[in-house]
Design an enzyme around this catalytic site. Structure first.
Site, mmCIF file in Angstrom:
data_model
loop_
_atom_site.group_PDB
_atom_site.id
_atom_site.type_symbol
_atom_site.label_atom_id
_atom_site.label_comp_id
_atom_site.label_asym_id
_atom_site.label_seq_id
_atom_site.Cartn_x
_atom_site.Cartn_y
_atom_site.Cartn_z
ATOM 1 N N ASP A 59 0.847 -1.191 0.000
ATOM 2 C CA ASP A 59 0.000 0.000 0.000
ATOM 3 C C ASP A 59 0.883 1.241 0.000
ATOM 4 O O ASP A 59 2.083 1.158 0.230
ATOM 5 C CB ASP A 59 -1.012 -0.001 1.152
ATOM 6 C CG ASP A 59 -0.380 0.110 2.526
ATOM 7 O OD1 ASP A 59 0.818 -0.224 2.661
ATOM 8 O OD2 ASP A 59 -1.074 0.524 3.462
ATOM 9 N N PRO A 60 0.321 2.411 -0.290
ATOM 10 C CA PRO A 60 1.143 3.613 -0.432
ATOM 11 C C PRO A 60 1.813 4.017 0.881
ATOM 12 O O PRO A 60 1.372 3.654 1.972
ATOM 13 C CB PRO A 60 0.129 4.683 -0.865
ATOM 14 C CG PRO A 60 -1.046 3.934 -1.405
ATOM 15 C CD PRO A 60 -1.097 2.666 -0.611
#
Length: 218
Positions: A59-60
């Site tokens: 995920d970011p």
């Protein structure tokens, strides 16, 4: 084949209304990364027809001024995250490139799809948008690349990324895998794994031009 057609096929097959509604609320009531306009930047910078390599992230980044829609990449003025620093160390050892900037937009333009399996995150809360629907979307993206392309290099670092091998036709694509470049695991097999030169060797073996992994202003 273009991303617009693939997105249409995916959204026809799956109902993402619940995810859309969740994200509308999140962006209205919390700080979420990346900015809305950058959620799909990986697809904007790497047209489907240009894909040569896929690097999978999770995920970011969840800190300010970091995430901008490309896995492992951060905005130009951000500090280097530890995993990216280790990626660059291996790059220097592998093919002699010394990169100074922490963003990977030039890789994306070279044909490297920098794909996180989850495309948004709440500030300061890693994995906060896990299981809202992004994994379904990005699994379909991986399958589409596998189905409609030939001779793509999939670089899979760490167990979560390697679980996606089941989505890839390994008879017509190249899989390069190792432990994750995180400081927690980099010394257990990431350093010395030579993913960049291996990717280029494969691309050249099938008649494709290699990736310029070195610094580029393009």
């Amino acid at each position: 084949m273009e991303w617009s057609q693939i997105f249409h096929d995916i959204t026809t097959k799956h109902d993402f209304k619940a995810m859309h509604d969740f994200l509308e609320k999140e962006y209205s009531t919390a700080i979420v990364y990346p900015d809305r306009e950058n959620i799909y930047q990986a697809f904007d910078l790497t047209p489907f027809e240009n894909i040569k390599v896929v690097i999978l992230g999770q995920d970011p980044y969840h800190g300010p001024n970091q995430a901008h829609g490309l896995a492992f990449s951060v905005q130009p003025n951000a500090k280097f995250p530890p995993s990216l620093r280790n990626m660059y160390k291996e790059l220097a050892d592998d093919i002699g490139c010394v990169r100074q900037t922490p963003h990977l937009q030039d890789w994306a333009r070279e044909g490297v799809l920098l794909l996180n399996t989850v495309l948004t995150v709440r500030q300061g809360e890693a994995n906060s948008h896990r299981d809202i629907g992004w994994e379904t979307f990005t699994d379909e993206i991986i399958k589409a690349v596998s189905d409609y392309k030939e001779h793509v290099v999939f670089i899979l670092w760490g167990k979560p990324a390697q679980q996606k091998i089941k989505l890839i036709d390994t008879s017509k694509h190249c899989i390069i895998k190792s432990v994750h470049p995180s400081p927690l695991s980099a010394y257990r097999g990431f350093f010395g794994s030579k993913p960049y030169s291996k990717a280029n060797a494969y691309l050249e073996s099938v008649g494709k031009s290699p990736i310029n992994w070195c610094e580029s202003e393009a």
